[in-house]
Design a protein around this motif. Structure first.
Motif, PDB file in Angstrom:
ATOM      1  N   VAL A  68       0.849  -1.189   0.000  1.00 28.01           N
ATOM      2  CA  VAL A  68       0.000   0.000   0.000  1.00 28.01           C
ATOM      3  C   VAL A  68       0.885   1.240   0.000  1.00 28.01           C
ATOM      4  O   VAL A  68       2.033   1.196   0.454  1.00 28.01           O
ATOM      5  CB  VAL A  68      -0.945   0.031   1.226  1.00 28.01           C
ATOM      6  CG1 VAL A  68      -1.918  -1.127   1.177  1.00 28.01           C
ATOM      7  CG2 VAL A  68      -0.154   0.041   2.514  1.00 28.01           C
ATOM      8  N   PRO A  69       0.355   2.369  -0.481  1.00 26.76           N
ATOM      9  CA  PRO A  69       1.139   3.609  -0.428  1.00 26.76           C
ATOM     10  C   PRO A  69       1.463   3.954   1.024  1.00 26.76           C
ATOM     11  O   PRO A  69       0.684   3.668   1.936  1.00 26.76           O
ATOM     12  CB  PRO A  69       0.195   4.651  -1.038  1.00 26.76           C
ATOM     13  CG  PRO A  69      -0.787   3.861  -1.842  1.00 26.76           C
ATOM     14  CD  PRO A  69      -0.953   2.554  -1.121  1.00 26.76           C
ATOM     15  N   CYS A  70       2.617   4.590   1.212  1.00 23.85           N
ATOM     16  CA  CYS A  70       3.021   4.948   2.575  1.00 23.85           C
ATOM     17  C   CYS A  70       2.013   5.892   3.219  1.00 23.85           C
ATOM     18  O   CYS A  70       1.823   5.867   4.438  1.00 23.85           O
ATOM     19  CB  CYS A  70       4.410   5.587   2.540  1.00 23.85           C
ATOM     20  SG  CYS A  70       5.699   4.416   2.049  1.00 23.85           S
ATOM     21  N   ASP A  71       1.364   6.717   2.425  1.00 24.58           N
ATOM     22  CA  ASP A  71       0.358   7.625   2.973  1.00 24.58           C
ATOM     23  C   ASP A  71      -0.812   6.830   3.566  1.00 24.58           C
ATOM     24  O   ASP A  71      -1.388   7.228   4.581  1.00 24.58           O
ATOM     25  CB  ASP A  71      -0.155   8.565   1.869  1.00 24.58           C
ATOM     26  CG  ASP A  71      -1.068   9.641   2.422  1.00 24.58           C
ATOM     27  OD1 ASP A  71      -0.550  10.646   2.940  1.00 24.58           O
ATOM     28  OD2 ASP A  71      -2.296   9.451   2.366  1.00 24.58           O
ATOM     29  N   SER A  72      -1.135   5.688   2.949  1.00 29.22           N
ATOM     30  CA  SER A  72      -2.222   4.857   3.463  1.00 29.22           C
ATOM     31  C   SER A  72      -1.762   4.032   4.663  1.00 29.22           C
ATOM     32  O   SER A  72      -2.555   3.769   5.580  1.00 29.22           O
ATOM     33  CB  SER A  72      -2.751   3.938   2.356  1.00 29.22           C
ATOM     34  OG  SER A  72      -3.378   4.723   1.354  1.00 29.22           O
ATOM     35  N   TRP A  73      -0.501   3.649   4.683  1.00 25.71           N
ATOM     36  CA  TRP A  73       0.058   3.021   5.898  1.00 25.71           C
ATOM     37  C   TRP A  73      -0.069   4.015   7.059  1.00 25.71           C
ATOM     38  O   TRP A  73      -0.497   3.649   8.154  1.00 25.71           O
ATOM     39  CB  TRP A  73       1.526   2.642   5.683  1.00 25.71           C
ATOM     40  CG  TRP A  73       2.232   2.305   6.964  1.00 25.71           C
ATOM     41  CD1 TRP A  73       2.146   1.126   7.667  1.00 25.71           C
ATOM     42  CD2 TRP A  73       3.088   3.170   7.731  1.00 25.71           C
ATOM     43  NE1 TRP A  73       2.906   1.217   8.820  1.00 25.71           N
ATOM     44  CE2 TRP A  73       3.496   2.454   8.874  1.00 25.71           C
ATOM     45  CE3 TRP A  73       3.559   4.479   7.557  1.00 25.71           C
ATOM     46  CZ2 TRP A  73       4.344   3.003   9.837  1.00 25.71           C
ATOM     47  CZ3 TRP A  73       4.403   5.021   8.512  1.00 25.71           C
ATOM     48  CH2 TRP A  73       4.783   4.283   9.641  1.00 25.71           C
ATOM     49  N   ARG A  74       0.249   5.302   6.796  1.00 24.04           N
ATOM     50  CA  ARG A  74       0.158   6.316   7.848  1.00 24.04           C
ATOM     51  C   ARG A  74      -1.285   6.466   8.328  1.00 24.04           C
ATOM     52  O   ARG A  74      -1.544   6.575   9.537  1.00 24.04           O
ATOM     53  CB  ARG A  74       0.704   7.663   7.345  1.00 24.04           C
ATOM     54  CG  ARG A  74       0.707   8.757   8.392  1.00 24.04           C
ATOM     55  CD  ARG A  74       1.416  10.028   7.894  1.00 24.04           C
ATOM     56  NE  ARG A  74       0.764  10.616   6.743  1.00 24.04           N
ATOM     57  CZ  ARG A  74      -0.201  11.519   6.815  1.00 24.04           C
ATOM     58  NH1 ARG A  74      -0.648  11.937   7.997  1.00 24.04           N
ATOM     59  NH2 ARG A  74      -0.752  12.010   5.722  1.00 24.04           N
ATOM     60  N   PHE A  75      -2.244   6.418   7.398  1.00 20.03           N
ATOM     61  CA  PHE A  75      -3.652   6.495   7.796  1.00 20.03           C
ATOM     62  C   PHE A  75      -3.996   5.362   8.766  1.00 20.03           C
ATOM     63  O   PHE A  75      -4.595   5.578   9.818  1.00 20.03           O
ATOM     64  CB  PHE A  75      -4.573   6.430   6.570  1.00 20.03           C
ATOM     65  CG  PHE A  75      -6.034   6.354   6.936  1.00 20.03           C
ATOM     66  CD1 PHE A  75      -6.782   7.505   7.141  1.00 20.03           C
ATOM     67  CD2 PHE A  75      -6.653   5.121   7.130  1.00 20.03           C
ATOM     68  CE1 PHE A  75      -8.121   7.440   7.513  1.00 20.03           C
ATOM     69  CE2 PHE A  75      -7.995   5.036   7.512  1.00 20.03           C
ATOM     70  CZ  PHE A  75      -8.723   6.202   7.697  1.00 20.03           C
ATOM     71  N   ALA A  76      -3.574   4.140   8.402  1.00 20.40           N
ATOM     72  CA  ALA A  76      -3.911   2.979   9.236  1.00 20.40           C
ATOM     73  C   ALA A  76      -3.218   3.052  10.593  1.00 20.40           C
ATOM     74  O   ALA A  76      -3.769   2.621  11.605  1.00 20.40           O
ATOM     75  CB  ALA A  76      -3.549   1.692   8.496  1.00 20.40           C
ATOM     76  N   GLU A  78      -2.245   5.992  12.153  1.00 18.61           N
ATOM     77  CA  GLU A  78      -2.769   7.128  12.923  1.00 18.61           C
ATOM     78  C   GLU A  78      -4.195   6.887  13.420  1.00 18.61           C
ATOM     79  O   GLU A  78      -4.655   7.550  14.343  1.00 18.61           O
ATOM     80  CB  GLU A  78      -2.712   8.414  12.096  1.00 18.61           C
ATOM     81  CG  GLU A  78      -1.277   8.897  11.786  1.00 18.61           C
ATOM     82  CD  GLU A  78      -0.561   9.470  13.013  1.00 18.61           C
ATOM     83  OE1 GLU A  78      -0.973   9.214  14.161  1.00 18.61           O
ATOM     84  OE2 GLU A  78       0.445  10.199  12.797  1.00 18.61           O
ATOM     85  N   THR A  79      -4.900   5.938  12.808  1.00 20.94           N
ATOM     86  CA  THR A  79      -6.261   5.628  13.257  1.00 20.94           C
ATOM     87  C   THR A  79      -6.285   4.374  14.141  1.00 20.94           C
ATOM     88  O   THR A  79      -7.365   3.834  14.410  1.00 20.94           O
ATOM     89  CB  THR A  79      -7.197   5.419  12.045  1.00 20.94           C
ATOM     90  OG1 THR A  79      -6.606   4.459  11.160  1.00 20.94           O
ATOM     91  CG2 THR A  79      -7.410   6.733  11.294  1.00 20.94           C
ATOM     92  N   ASN A  80      -5.092   3.902  14.541  1.00 24.09           N
ATOM     93  CA  ASN A  80      -4.983   2.783  15.494  1.00 24.09           C
ATOM     94  C   ASN A  80      -5.455   1.451  14.923  1.00 24.09           C
ATOM     95  O   ASN A  80      -5.829   0.546  15.679  1.00 24.09           O
ATOM     96  CB  ASN A  80      -5.752   3.096  16.790  1.00 24.09           C
ATOM     97  CG  ASN A  80      -5.194   2.329  17.988  1.00 24.09           C
ATOM     98  OD1 ASN A  80      -4.004   2.015  18.038  1.00 24.09           O
ATOM     99  ND2 ASN A  80      -6.054   2.025  18.944  1.00 24.09           N
ATOM    100  N   SER A  81      -5.428   1.330  13.606  1.00 24.57           N
ATOM    101  CA  SER A  81      -5.755   0.033  12.989  1.00 24.57           C
ATOM    102  C   SER A  81      -4.514  -0.841  12.890  1.00 24.57           C
ATOM    103  O   SER A  81      -4.585  -2.051  13.067  1.00 24.57           O
ATOM    104  CB  SER A  81      -6.350   0.252  11.590  1.00 24.57           C
ATOM    105  OG  SER A  81      -7.607   0.890  11.671  1.00 24.57           O
ATOM    106  N   VAL A  82      -3.358  -0.236  12.594  1.00 24.88           N
ATOM    107  CA  VAL A  82      -2.074  -0.941  12.606  1.00 24.88           C
ATOM    108  C   VAL A  82      -1.439  -0.683  13.973  1.00 24.88           C
ATOM    109  O   VAL A  82      -1.264   0.476  14.364  1.00 24.88           O
ATOM    110  CB  VAL A  82      -1.147  -0.449  11.475  1.00 24.88           C
ATOM    111  CG1 VAL A  82       0.262  -0.991  11.671  1.00 24.88           C
ATOM    112  CG2 VAL A  82      -1.694  -0.860  10.120  1.00 24.88           C
ATOM    113  N   PRO A 274      -0.157  13.984  15.429  1.00 25.88           N
ATOM    114  CA  PRO A 274       0.445  13.012  14.501  1.00 25.88           C
ATOM    115  C   PRO A 274       1.759  12.444  15.033  1.00 25.88           C
ATOM    116  O   PRO A 274       2.500  13.131  15.747  1.00 25.88           O
ATOM    117  CB  PRO A 274       0.678  13.845  13.232  1.00 25.88           C
ATOM    118  CG  PRO A 274       0.759  15.263  13.697  1.00 25.88           C
ATOM    119  CD  PRO A 274      -0.149  15.355  14.894  1.00 25.88           C
TER     120      PRO A 274
END
Lengths: 281, 281
Positions: A68-76, A78-82, A274
């Motif tokens: 996945v794009p790093c921006d989407s890794w960051r989303f996951a 920052e939202t406590n999914s990863v 962040p």
């Protein structure tokens, strides 16, 4: 070599200070200034700052599988999914460096703090002085960007010895947005409480660093006992419970980790700053 | 006029179907495909889709004061720092439309679901069949993008009559990433439970829509009683408690709203899907 290293270090600190010193004043921003600066703007700088050592591999099952794009890794993240990740994925080191140094990090922090200030100003305060606001330390009141910029922006495995030495120096700059919130809360009569996962052996250095960075007049600095084995979430929730049992009302709680703001009593409102550089479980 | 409107509607549905039909298969993605597609790629499309009506003004004190970039507003929203907002800020309507239609939304959803699948596959399941996974409906199992693309992507005030008619049609497509997770969980022996804030009068249409979208074989579809006044967070936490009291183990919980995944018992792991279009308190 030593001279080259020193020059690189000097340039690094100059760059970090420049990033953190960027005025947080948003009133001067145009209403139409709605696009972020390109993350490539800081790329040459980051390239210069990138440590020579190879960064650690990723342990993100999902990311490794998905590319996945790093921006989407960051989303996951920052939202406590990863959760429970140990290092920034190797292929995202440059992305995170650009995020931290290129203005995006400051803009995201500003959005959160602007909301926190608006919320605090909207409160009907009792004036009894029992209203408090909980602040975390690392990547909340204090910025460790000078350290992480030299350590792969979280792509290198955490080195407790090296970070411990940095923390003992007590020269970490303030996260400017957090200091702005801190001062505004004090002006409103809300007492700041500093609650950190740093342990007792770092209390003095932390207090010194907070004072140097401009954080004065807080109600208490609460650190983790030296040898107690307790997860950050349980420790911080327990300390917030003690504050409430002592008669304080936690009107707000701000931190960069979900373990700062999850776990009852969380506080009347929580604010997530962040931090794509590391995870505290 | 009617013909023009019909053409626009046809183009709209074709565009939304194209977005949602984009293969979620990530194995074909290059390891170095780490940059997101430009949000302007879909801009002409969004411009065509933008409703003629002026969108509602913003009620985000922080944002109005700060003029922060829309990307940073999204960060503050997705991390639950900005709450109780009623519409997407007017100046961010185009940004959110591009986010939803330009690939960014799908990429963020993929990052979350890839992690959820990796987590589920790592579990040591009892095989007793008492392990369940809670799914929300709107913007989780089902995508209302066909509706919101015609209503300013959340920049227009919520219209319960118009959305109610859309929901009654029961033709919302699946969020492809969520359907992939759903099917994988069933293959692993984890039973899906659908828990939605939609009320009893929408039960039949919701069940019909879920079946049409491919969601079959769930343990239960739990909707909100028709006339009970209860906030989403309390309602959903209470229903999860009932599941645990009935002997089920909630191994996972996924939704697009923080009110889907906060409030004990949350479930062993929670996963937050993106949704910058609306807030449910």
């Amino acid at each position: 070599m030593a001279a080259a290293k020193n020059n690189r270090t000097l340039l690094l600190f100059a760059a970090v200070v420049a990033v953190l010193a960027t005025t947080g004043s948003s009133s001067a921003r145009s209403r139409w200034d709605l696009r972020l600066p390109s993350e490539d703007e800081a790329a040459p700088l980051i390239h210069m700052l990138r440590p020579r050592e190879a960064s650690a591999g990723s342990h993100h099952l999902g990311l490794l599988r998905a590319r996945v794009p790093c921006d989407s890794w960051r989303f996951a993240v920052e939202t406590n999914s990863v959760r429970d990740w140990d290092t920034v994925p190797e292929q995202c080191e440059r992305y995170v460096g650009n995020y931290m140094m290129g203005g995006h990090y400051r803009a995201d922090s500003r959005a959160v703090v602007d909301e926190a200030v608006a919320y605090a100003e909207s409160l009907n305060l009792t004036g009894t002085g029992n209203e408090v606001w909980v602040f975390d330390v690392d990547e909340t009141t204090l910025s460790n960007l000078p350290y992480y910029a030299k350590h792969g922006f979280g792509a290198e495995p955490y080195n407790s010895t090296a970070f411990g030495a940095y923390a003992k120096d007590a020269n970490a700059p303030a996260l400017p947005e957090s200091l702005r919130l801190y001062k505004r809360l004090q002006a409103l009569g809300i007492k700041p409480v500093i609650l950190t996962g740093r342990r007792e052996d770092k209390r003095e250095a932390t207090a010194t660093n907070l004072a140097r960075a401009g954080y004065t007049g807080y109600l208490d600095l609460i650190v983790k006992p030296q040898h107690v084995r307790v997860r950050s979430l349980e420790f911080k929730a327990g300390e917030r419970k003690k504050l409430e049992d002592a008669g304080y009302v936690i009107v707000g709680n701000i931190g960069d980790q979900w373990t700062d703001i999850l776990g009852a009593p969380e506080g009347a409102r929580t604010f997530k700053l962040p931090d794509p550089m590391y995870y505290v479980g």
